[in-house]
Design a protein around this motif. Structure first.
Motif, PDB file in Angstrom:
ATOM      1  N   GLY A 206       0.813  -1.216   0.000  1.00  0.00           N
ATOM      2  CA  GLY A 206       0.000   0.000   0.000  1.00  0.00           C
ATOM      3  C   GLY A 206       0.840   1.257   0.000  1.00  0.00           C
ATOM      4  O   GLY A 206       0.500   2.247  -0.651  1.00  0.00           O
ATOM      5  N   ALA A 207       1.962   1.244   0.720  1.00  0.00           N
ATOM      6  CA  ALA A 207       2.844   2.407   0.746  1.00  0.00           C
ATOM      7  C   ALA A 207       3.461   2.668  -0.621  1.00  0.00           C
ATOM      8  O   ALA A 207       3.560   3.813  -1.064  1.00  0.00           O
ATOM      9  CB  ALA A 207       3.936   2.199   1.794  1.00  0.00           C
ATOM     10  N   VAL A 208       3.858   1.585  -1.297  1.00  0.00           N
ATOM     11  CA  VAL A 208       4.424   1.742  -2.644  1.00  0.00           C
ATOM     12  C   VAL A 208       3.376   2.318  -3.583  1.00  0.00           C
ATOM     13  O   VAL A 208       3.653   3.219  -4.396  1.00  0.00           O
ATOM     14  CB  VAL A 208       4.952   0.396  -3.155  1.00  0.00           C
ATOM     15  CG1 VAL A 208       5.348   0.497  -4.625  1.00  0.00           C
ATOM     16  CG2 VAL A 208       6.139  -0.071  -2.329  1.00  0.00           C
TER      17      VAL A 208
ATOM     18  N   VAL B 281       1.364   5.591  -7.505  1.00  0.00           N
ATOM     19  CA  VAL B 281       0.172   5.576  -8.361  1.00  0.00           C
ATOM     20  C   VAL B 281      -0.253   6.998  -8.705  1.00  0.00           C
ATOM     21  O   VAL B 281      -0.393   7.855  -7.828  1.00  0.00           O
ATOM     22  CB  VAL B 281      -0.988   4.835  -7.662  1.00  0.00           C
ATOM     23  CG1 VAL B 281      -2.291   5.013  -8.452  1.00  0.00           C
ATOM     24  CG2 VAL B 281      -0.660   3.359  -7.535  1.00  0.00           C
ATOM     25  N   GLY B 282      -0.432   7.245 -10.010  1.00  0.00           N
ATOM     26  CA  GLY B 282      -0.900   8.542 -10.474  1.00  0.00           C
ATOM     27  C   GLY B 282       0.115   9.652 -10.375  1.00  0.00           C
ATOM     28  O   GLY B 282      -0.246  10.826 -10.504  1.00  0.00           O
ATOM     29  N   ALA B 283       1.364   9.322 -10.160  1.00  0.00           N
ATOM     30  CA  ALA B 283       2.397  10.355 -10.028  1.00  0.00           C
ATOM     31  C   ALA B 283       2.729  10.947 -11.389  1.00  0.00           C
ATOM     32  O   ALA B 283       2.985  10.231 -12.351  1.00  0.00           O
ATOM     33  CB  ALA B 283       3.649   9.761  -9.398  1.00  0.00           C
ATOM     34  N   THR B 284       2.698  12.252 -11.479  1.00  0.00           N
ATOM     35  CA  THR B 284       3.068  12.961 -12.706  1.00  0.00           C
ATOM     36  C   THR B 284       4.026  14.086 -12.351  1.00  0.00           C
ATOM     37  O   THR B 284       4.021  14.597 -11.224  1.00  0.00           O
ATOM     38  CB  THR B 284       1.825  13.547 -13.407  1.00  0.00           C
ATOM     39  OG1 THR B 284       1.133  14.419 -12.490  1.00  0.00           O
ATOM     40  CG2 THR B 284       0.872  12.439 -13.862  1.00  0.00           C
ATOM     41  N   GLY B 285       4.833  14.463 -13.297  1.00  0.00           N
ATOM     42  CA  GLY B 285       5.782  15.539 -13.055  1.00  0.00           C
ATOM     43  C   GLY B 285       7.103  15.012 -12.528  1.00  0.00           C
ATOM     44  O   GLY B 285       7.468  13.840 -12.705  1.00  0.00           O
TER      45      GLY B 285
END
Length: 323
Positions: A25-27, A32-36
């Motif tokens: 869950g931490a990973v 998840v959904g990281a942009t930039g």
């Protein structure tokens, strides 16, 4: 049943499973959904993840300790009125200073002041109603409920005559939020929570005996009054620190403590304390992931926890009444 007891997994295996699920869950939370730019995303999310871990651990450990000394699994430390005290302090500050002036105050000073007020008032209440001649835990709980009601009434009265714009500022401060966490405050909170958890872990064997009741604990050589007072002070520190950092999360402890009892199948605190902490952090991390990526921040994590925790509280009450 002996067969059912053999089929139940050992608490150590359950803890390992919870730790593995929490790691996944931490990973997911970090990626998840990281942009930039990852140089910005990872530190930002790591700070939020650390705040979830600190608050989840504090609330879970405090609730397990409180339920042990009260011998009741449907009670939470909120009965002592610390969340109502936090709400009153915030209401008075916004009413007197205004939202703009309050936002300009030093965050560390505000945090230390709130924690000090809640801890000092709680310890004074403990010493008055349980450390003196009265020594009644039931009287302590009753007075805590009454004081909480009075504090909420005072907050409500001030909120009714408050400017609508200031009330909007106050509303945002009264709900638990993990979106804007000060690194310095997080470090101070983590130190307080670590100290409280260390004391609880050191007293884990005494807590096992304390769970048997006052007569049994006294007969087995545990200094009941001193131990209960020590545990209540630890509860006050844990709850005050977590509440001052993110706001009140009333029913989270009730939810995760009872889940920990069910999945671990034991009353030994060497398993319950880390197990409840893992369950609590897992619930917060999973809830934050769902809130961000499924609900699009349509509500706050604190509201979701209050709703689910309130339903669990009602179910526990009804199950107890049915028995």
């Amino acid at each position: 049943m002996p067969g059912a007891s053999r089929r139940r997994p050992h608490p150590a295996r359950v803890l390992l499973l919870l730790a593995a699920v929490l790691a996944l869950g931490a990973v997911a939370f970090l990626t998840v959904g990281a942009t930039g730019s990852w140089a910005f995303v990872l530190p930002f999310r790591a700070t939020k993840l650390a705040s979830l871990a600190v608050v989840g651990t504090a609330v879970a450990v405090a609730t397990v300790l409180f339920q042990t000394v009260t011998a009741n699994r449907i009670l939470t430390p909120s009965l002592l009125g610390m969340d109502a005290m936090f709400a009153l302090v915030q209401t008075v500050l916004v009413f007197v200073l205004g939202g703009a002036a309050l936002a300009a105050l030093d965050a560390t000073t505000m945090f230390v002041g709130q924690v000090a007020v809640m801890v000092v008032c709680s310890v004074a209440l403990f010493g008055w109603l349980f450390g003196g001649r009265r020594r009644s835990l039931h009287l302590l709980l009753l007075v805590g409920v009454v004081l909480g009601t009075l504090l909420r009434a005072a907050s409500s009265m001030l909120q009714r005559v408050m400017d609508p714009n200031e009330f909007a500022v106050l509303t945002n401060r009264l709900f638990a939020s993990f979106n804007t966490i000060d690194d310095t405050l997080l470090g101070v909170t983590a130190a307080l929570v670590a100290a409280g958890c260390a004391v609880a872990w050191r007293r884990r064997r005494a807590l096992d005996v304390l769970a048997l009741g006052r007569e049994a604990a006294t007969g087995l050589g545990v200094p009941y009054r001193r131990t209960v007072l020590e545990v209540l002070v630890v509860v006050a520190v844990l709850v005050s620190a977590s509440t001052a950092l993110v706001g009140p999360v009333t029913f989270l402890g009730l939810l995760v403590a009872n889940v920990a009892y069910v999945v671990l199948g034991t009353h030994e605190h060497r398993w319950l304390l880390p197990g409840a902490a893992l369950v609590s952090v897992l619930f917060l991390v999973a809830g934050q992931v769902v809130l961000e990526h499924a609900l699009g921040f349509a509500t706050s994590l604190g509201v979701v926890i209050e709703l689910v925790g309130g339903l669990v509280f009602l179910v526990l009450l009804l199950r107890g009444a049915a028995r």
